[in-house]
Design an enzyme around this catalytic site. Sequence first.
Site, PDB file in Angstrom:
ATOM      1  N   HIS A   6       0.823  -1.212   0.000  1.00  0.00           N
ATOM      2  CA  HIS A   6       0.000   0.000   0.000  1.00  0.00           C
ATOM      3  C   HIS A   6       0.853   1.257   0.000  1.00  0.00           C
ATOM      4  O   HIS A   6       0.360   2.343  -0.292  1.00  0.00           O
ATOM      5  CB  HIS A   6      -0.896   0.023   1.243  1.00  0.00           C
ATOM      6  CG  HIS A   6      -2.131  -0.818   1.105  1.00  0.00           C
ATOM      7  ND1 HIS A   6      -2.102  -2.158   0.854  1.00  0.00           N
ATOM      8  CD2 HIS A   6      -3.440  -0.472   1.158  1.00  0.00           C
ATOM      9  CE1 HIS A   6      -3.326  -2.618   0.772  1.00  0.00           C
ATOM     10  NE2 HIS A   6      -4.169  -1.620   0.950  1.00  0.00           N
ATOM     11  N   SER A   7       2.119   1.111   0.364  1.00  0.00           N
ATOM     12  CA  SER A   7       2.990   2.272   0.520  1.00  0.00           C
ATOM     13  C   SER A   7       4.208   2.145  -0.393  1.00  0.00           C
ATOM     14  O   SER A   7       4.885   1.110  -0.390  1.00  0.00           O
ATOM     15  CB  SER A   7       3.442   2.361   1.982  1.00  0.00           C
ATOM     16  OG  SER A   7       4.682   3.030   2.087  1.00  0.00           O
TER      17      SER A   7
END
Lengths: 202, 136
Positions: free
Chosen positions: B14-15
């Site tokens: 997600h990052s």
Amino acid sequence: MLDADFFRRWMAAATASVNREAERLTALDSPIGDADHGSNLQRGFTAVATALEKEAPETPGAILVLAGRQLISTVGGASGPLYGTLLRRTGKALGDAPEVSEAQLAEALRAGVDGVMALGGAAPGDKTMIDALVPAVDALGDGFAAARAAAEEGAVATTPLQARKGRASYLGARSIGHQDPGATSSALLIAGLEEAAAGAGG
Amino acid sequence: MSDEKVVGIVLVSHSAEVAASVAELAKGLAGGAPAVPVATAGGVEGGGLGTSAELICAAAASVDRGAGIAVLTDLGSAVLTVKTLIAEGDELPDGTRLVDAPFVEGAVAAVVTAAAGADLDAVEAAATEAYGYRKV
């Protein structure tokens, strides 16, 4: 029979209601999710509208396949692959027929919902979009109004449930008492069928 | 070991920062890691947390050497998006596999194993075995 224009109106109605309800969806996603469901779906359905204008697919199946691809590409959260799979599987099940019956749509949508359950591993009662979609598909044989009512009831009925899938499942019992955002947006998508049948959304 | 035979690794988080850091860590801990193509798909295009199908497809294409690709993900939409792209069939290179593994430990195991010239089955097995490493 339902032609390509009906499916364009369906996607347009879904886009309009996601835009209208984006803030509410995000508010529902704040206590039990990461507060982006409304904005994520808004981005996805805006891409659907743009793609359908640009590419103009001519069959119901092709419209849903293209729409699903846009959702997978642009949403950025779990609702992207889930709704994308729903629409793509439904579209593929419709094949390349220029028009489909309501019964064929009901059957195809069932295949789409089965695809979502297989992907996410959620069953009815897990406090997910499945809790709106399964009753909607079950009621579709009685018409679009019945499907809309069943989806809305299913979404409301997620409130007392404890989440067993997704981000909300980490909250355990604290997820109880909140209506599921995914079931709520699923009810909007299903409501779009009735609007499309009434000629709205286009 | 020929460059054509090596398994590619894709790290999906997600990052963007998490994906890049885990890639750096895995390559740093693996001898022979320069021979292993590792690509990341972190966050959404233009920054921000989330999952981008486009970044995943681009990352997979960039590490494809014809020996298969092991994709490791963190959670939620990263898992579902990769599963969806694989299920749709024509989005990712042939031999792309979602590996069921812890993200950091699995990435290290996958890169180390790929660097030793192992095939995709062995890379997957090593990454999955990382679940069995108990810390307490």
